[in-house]
Design a protein around this motif. Structure first.
Motif, short mmCIF file in Angstrom:
data_model
loop_
_atom_site.label_atom_id
_atom_site.label_comp_id
_atom_site.label_asym_id
_atom_site.label_seq_id
_atom_site.Cartn_x
_atom_site.Cartn_y
_atom_site.Cartn_z
N ASN A 227 8.91 3.77 30.12
CA ASN A 227 10.21 3.13 30.37
C ASN A 227 10.78 3.44 31.75
O ASN A 227 11.86 2.95 32.09
N THR A 272 22.39 13.12 23.39
CA THR A 272 23.34 12.34 24.17
C THR A 272 24.73 12.48 23.57
O THR A 272 24.90 12.39 22.35
N THR A 416 23.25 12.88 28.90
CA THR A 416 22.02 13.08 28.14
C THR A 416 21.27 14.29 28.66
O THR A 416 21.15 14.48 29.88
N GLN A 433 25.19 8.21 32.36
CA GLN A 433 25.30 6.75 32.39
C GLN A 433 26.76 6.38 32.15
O GLN A 433 27.33 6.69 31.10
N PRO A 456 15.73 6.92 31.67
CA PRO A 456 15.24 5.77 30.89
C PRO A 456 15.37 6.06 29.39
O PRO A 456 15.56 7.22 29.00
N PRO A 457 15.25 5.05 28.54
CA PRO A 457 15.28 5.29 27.09
C PRO A 457 14.14 6.24 26.70
O PRO A 457 12.98 6.00 27.02
N ALA A 459 12.65 9.08 23.50
CA ALA A 459 12.73 9.49 22.10
C ALA A 459 11.86 10.71 21.89
O ALA A 459 10.91 10.98 22.64
N ASP A 462 7.86 11.37 22.47
CA ASP A 462 7.31 10.48 23.50
C ASP A 462 6.40 11.28 24.43
O ASP A 462 6.68 12.44 24.76
#
Length: 678
Positions: A227, A272, A416, A433, A456-457, A459, A462
């Motif tokens: 991402n 986050t 985050t 953000q 970036p996104p 999880a 990952d």
């Protein structure tokens, strides 16, 4: 004439006279049918100098100390004699006086000391103003206070002035004379607020000079993810980290960077949180001075002068010498008028005013937090921005933006934090953000918080890869030198340096040492007297300042002492303490301190500083040498004269090594110099 209005300055007098309809010019006044407006020029009177209390005090001598007036005297300033005479004549015709000076302790004293000096015995009322636009004046005129309600403020002002005199006159003479015996030239002035403030700078400078930088190393890596890429930092284990979590082993850091490059990593956790930042409060004077120093390098006195001009000359903002950043809820009804005045004054700000929501109510609106004055805000009257100086426009713009910020939404962002594991190494990334810009749109980009990366996104679990890693060598840094802005902040928050819980609480409640009205002047005084010098925008203590701080006993330079004073003065202002009792305490304290100096001088300890060493010892007897001037130039003589008649030549401001025949012949100069001391 029936009613006399006594103002602090001519400009203030003209503003009030205009509303009263007193437009006929008189000698030092403006007159109407039933009202006459006159004015002071700040303090018309000043405390009498020591020599006015007796011939014994005309010459500076330790034996004549302490100077403790039984009947306090004030004198009309030479520059104010004409206006004082005008006021005295007007008081003789008045059936009532309305005090219309600035609404604070000093303003009360400016008026009351004139009334006392003129022996006025008639009725007194008080006009309590927070702004000089017509609307504010009319509002205050409709709510005149009885004179006895604010009279205790005058007693507190007298207490402050007399106690400052006792400390300043006695300890300045005492330590100047002691310092001269130790070889220090010039006056070593001592003051209740000035000296603890000076100590702040001296302590900071010494901390900087004693600071030993320590190296540490960071490992910074670029990580790739489907991402998008982002930056991470290695988290050192406790075995190679200091108390702050910094890596102190260069070899370990380089080994980590080597094994991270190209390594596969996995996301361990992603957290986050939504952070909501309320708008900063409107400005009090101290915060305004700090902000102007930080943004534009403006001096504290310059900021005060600009704020005073915006209040008096341009009628653009409210009373500036306030320590309160809050606003009374009664002024919510004036919000629409203030915003309309802002647009009429400067159409260029129209879009920012349009973006404000007058129905929002920030935490600034709080009646329980209001002191004698509320925060500095724009008035309801339009002003001419084009008539302001460049500096005044900067200050005005900051004031109006901080006011508008109260009607903007909170600034919101998502913070985050990501933890990543690459083999045995843990890495951390943080991101920010923005979700709602809110009130931050009012401030220019350079005034905003530093930008953080947008992650970036991601999880948990990952997979990602470390593209490259590098070692960044760093060193710990000393505390920064003071600027005028940060010194004012330190004076306000000096409670942080005090350990005693009771005194810490007092300092917090009294907003530190000094007042909003005096802090700029204190810094100017320290600069003018050579205790501080400016190096670019920084304040640096001189050798003279350090010698003085070393020589003074702890209570004189301790901010906690000022805390006790301010608490007592506040009690007097509130009617909880007697002025006489307060001054008796100060008299006893000064007497003890002077006796200590006299004892030190008699024992030959004039040159003793903190380390217990004589600054310039006499080679004959060991007492301190003192630099003197004769018809042949400077020389050094023993402080033990006439018992010891040792003299040495002057060598670039220091005692020379061998006695000089020329100066041995000048013992008469030595004696005459001692007799002339002031």
């Amino acid at each position: 004439m029936s009613r006399l209005w006594l103002c602090e300055k001519p400009s203030q007098g003209r503003d009030i006279a205009r509303v009263l309809g007193a437009t006929r010019k008189g000698d030092g006044c403006l007159q109407g049918q039933t009202d006459t407006v006159t004015w002071c020029f700040g303090h018309l009177l000043e405390m009498a100098s020591p020599d006015q209390y007796g011939d014994a005090y005309k010459r500076w001598s330790l034996d004549a100390l302490p100077i403790l007036p039984e009947q306090w005297r004030q004198e009309v300033k030479a520059s104010a004699r004409k206006q004082f005479k005008v006021i005295r004549q007007l008081l003789g015709q008045a059936t009532e006086v309305v005090i219309a000076t600035d609404a604070d302790r000093e303003g009360e004293m400016i008026a009351r000391e004139v009334l006392d000096a003129c022996r006025y015995q008639g009725p007194v009322r008080r006009l309590w103003l927070s702004a000089l636009d017509e609307t504010s004046i009319r509002k205050a005129l409709a709510n005149l206070l009885p004179g006895d309600k604010t009279y205790p403020l005058y007693l507190a002002g007298l207490g402050r002035a007399r106690a400052d005199w006792l400390v300043g006159m006695n300890l300045t003479r005492a330590y100047t004379l002691l310092g001269r015996q130790a070889g220090h030239e010039g006056v070593l002035s001592v003051g209740r607020v000035q000296t603890p403030t000076l100590r702040l700078v001296v302590d900071r400078d010494r901390d900087i000079e004693a600071f030993v930088p320590k190296p540490f190393w960071e490992v910074v890596a670029q990580v790739g993810h489907p991402n998008g890429g982002f930056v991470v930092r290695w988290v050192p284990p406790e075995t190679v980290a200091d108390a702050e979590g910094r890596c102190v082993s260069e070899s370990t850091a380089r080994q980590v960077a080597q094994r991270l490059s190209g390594a596969v990593a996995a996301v361990v956790s992603v957290e986050t949180e939504r952070v909501r930042e309320a708008a900063p409060l409107p400005l009090d004077l101290g915060t305004l001075q700090q902000e102007a120093s930080r943004r534009w390098g403006m001096g504290a006195q310059e900021v005060l002068d600009c704020a005073q001009a915006l209040y008096e000359k341009h009628k653009a903002t409210t009373y500036p010498r306030t320590d309160c950043p809050y606003l009374p809820t009664s002024q919510l009804s004036e919000v629409a008028q203030v915003m309309a005045a802002l647009v009429r004054s400067d159409p260029g700000i129209g879009n920012l005013v349009q973006g404000a929501d007058p129905t929002l109510q920030s935490k600034a609106w709080n009646d329980t937090r209001i002191t004698a004055h509320h925060a500095i805000i724009p008035t309801t009257a339009p002003c001419r921005v084009d008539a302001m100086s460049d500096s005044e426009r900067l200050i005005y713009d900051l004031i109006r933006r901080r006011y508008l910020a109260q009607f903007y939404p909170r600034h919101e962002f998502d913070r985050t934090e990501v933890l990543i594991q690459a083999g045995e190494d843990q890495l951390k990334a943080t991101g920010r953000q923005v979700a709602v810009v809110g009130w931050r749109c009012l401030f220019r980009k350079e005034d905003r918080e530093p930008e953080e990366q947008v992650l970036p996104p991601l999880a948990r679990h990952d997979q990602c890869r470390v593209i490259q890693a590098e070692v960044v060598a760093k060193k710990t840094t000393p505390p920064p030198r003071f600027t005028e802005g940060t010194l004012i902040a330190a004076m306000k928050h000096v409670a942080r340096l005090v350990e005693d819980p009771r005194l810490k609480k007092m300092l917090k409640e009294n907003s530190g040492i000094g007042t909003e009205a005096t802090r700029a002047g204190i810094i100017e005084t320290l600069l003018a007297r050579g205790f501080l010098v400016k190096q670019k925008k920084h304040l640096v203590s001189t050798d003279t300042a350090r010698a003085l701080i070393d020589a003074l006993p702890a209570p004189v330079k301790d901010p906690a002492t000022t805390a006790l004073w301010e608490q007592a003065l506040d009690d007097i202002a509130q009617g909880r303490q007697d002025l006489g009792g307060f001054l008796n305490q100060q008299t006893q304290w000064v007497n003890v301190l002077v006796q200590r100096v006299q004892s030190a001088a008699r024992s030959g300890g004039a040159g003793v500083i903190a380390q217990g060493q004589v600054a310039n010892p006499c080679p004959a007897c060991g007492k301190s040498l003192r630099r003197r001037k004769s018809k042949d130039g400077f020389f050094w003589g023993c402080s033990g004269y006439p018992e010891c008649r040792q003299t040495l030549p002057d060598s670039r401001g220091k005692p020379g090594k061998k006695p000089s025949g020329a100066h041995r012949r000048n013992t008469s100069d030595h004696r005459q110099g001692a007799d002339r001391e002031r």
